[in-house]
Design an enzyme around this catalytic site. Sequence first.
Site, PDB file in Angstrom:
ATOM      1  N   GLY A 141       0.799  -1.218   0.000  1.00  0.00           N
ATOM      2  CA  GLY A 141       0.000   0.000   0.000  1.00  0.00           C
ATOM      3  C   GLY A 141       0.828   1.263   0.000  1.00  0.00           C
ATOM      4  N   GLY A 142       2.072   1.177  -0.523  1.00  0.00           N
ATOM      5  CA  GLY A 142       2.894   2.377  -0.639  1.00  0.00           C
ATOM      6  C   GLY A 142       3.288   3.003   0.678  1.00  0.00           C
ATOM      7  CB  SER A 220       3.643  -3.482  -2.720  1.00  0.00           C
ATOM      8  OG  SER A 220       3.841  -2.199  -3.270  1.00  0.00           O
TER       9      SER A 220
END
Length: 543
Positions: A141-142, A220
């Site tokens: 989620g960055g 991620s």
Amino acid sequence: MARNGKRQRWYAAAGTAVLAGLSIATGTANAAPVAPETPDAPLTVRTDTGALRGASTDKARTFQNVPYAQPPVGELRWKPPQPVNPWQGVRDATKQGERCAQQPPGGEVAGSEDCLYLDVTTPRKQAPNAKLPVMVWWHGGGFTRDSKNDYNAERLADQANAVVVTVNYRLGIFGYFGLPGLAGSGNFGFADQIAALEWANRNAESFGGDSNNVTVFGQSAGSMSACALLTSPKAPGLVDKAALSSGSCKLDWPTGALFPGDRAHAPYLPVQEGQAKGRDVARELGCAPGKELSCMREKSTGELIPRMQDFADSLAYGTSLLPLNPSTALDIGKFARVPVLSGSTRDEARSFVAGAMLVKPDAVTSETYPKLLREAFGADAAAVEARYPLSDYPSAGLAWSTVVTDQSWACQTAEGNRELAKYTTVYPYQFADPNAPNVNQLFVPEVPQEAAHGTDLPYLFDLGGVDLLKEEPQRELGRTMVDYWASFAHTGNPNNDPNNNDEAPYWPELNEANPTAMRLAPGATEPIDFAAEHNCGFWRTIG
């Protein structure tokens, strides 16, 4: 592709009488009696801070919203995670809690700063004194959004016969803020992740897990954190394996790679840079020099949320938890020597490019393509354009997303895998289902999503509690992937039996004699020449 054999192995470890059953079925004389059915695991367990009451479904046992640190609010905002105070009685662990404070793009403010909780999911049936592998999940989620709540692990825990721990950690300004002189600057979210991993080690046996067999896995931002953990002095004795999805220590995006005009950056930055950024943000929010910390702690969650994106991709190094840039640590071999499973999706950048085109329809066109290349690659732009001419692609969006996928994701992941493989066992892969669920809900005709960033997640988890794998070829791939991840968690090797090719394609480890990666795709799971597919030889000549 026969799959039942592999799954039976893990169920056999839980106490099912597979051999006795086969003996009876074949009519063997004097067959051993069938062992009693494996009992349901207890719904009340005791952790090091108190007792928990969980719940069961048809295939799993769950404990939700278990605290692993004190709420980081008030004076604990921007302090390392503090130990939980023990509680009396039995704590209800049957209901989901808040996600960490965040604001999804275009969405409403959600969650709470009181969010340092985790979920534990195990198989419903479990032999007494079981020693199951523990799989600790750090979401992506960055570094600014998502939550453990989004990842239902019942299917994974059941098929893998493992204890799965999914974790919330502080995000954005709450997790990666820094100031000169502030202890923990840029590492609060990372410290949360480590605290949750320490909790899993301490409490594994309470859930039937083995504290000597712990795998950290993430996607991620979660994978970037897990890779960073391997280079942290905290890693030895805390993690036994790592599975990295779309998040190598070597990631370094050029200008415009994540969004047109965005600065060139990596997910990690020097702590001094993060502290300077935090000081600047505090001043912009009206905090007087020398009083930034007290002033910022007095601000409401709502006042800080608009600055979340300032602290995306801002995990700080040069700290006690992360002394070196993780990329440098890989280069010099300064990381934990544990088995690693590491890969990416075939079309990573399509999600970022499609998202940019929805926001700015004229951002990626045949007219802007040369400019995007110049901004990203400077003097090498002409060479890149010759290698990736617009005429080879149906749209400028596909051309640009292929450039960014190859340079920024695929080849840098491959480089990281090569560095890791100099010192430890590495199993590289590429997720490549062209019909994967469009989890990002991006519908841009010029950029079909196919195997874009994040589209591999439904093959391991039921996102939001929903099984998104609707077609049998995808379900078969999901079973295959869970089996590989399960084998890796159990043994450090994704192959059930390294000499048995009957159940699933053999997944070779990475070395100079075998530089392939495992392609994970319906009906096409096999080793491929990953570097050739993504032009990595060319990219080594650029920059």
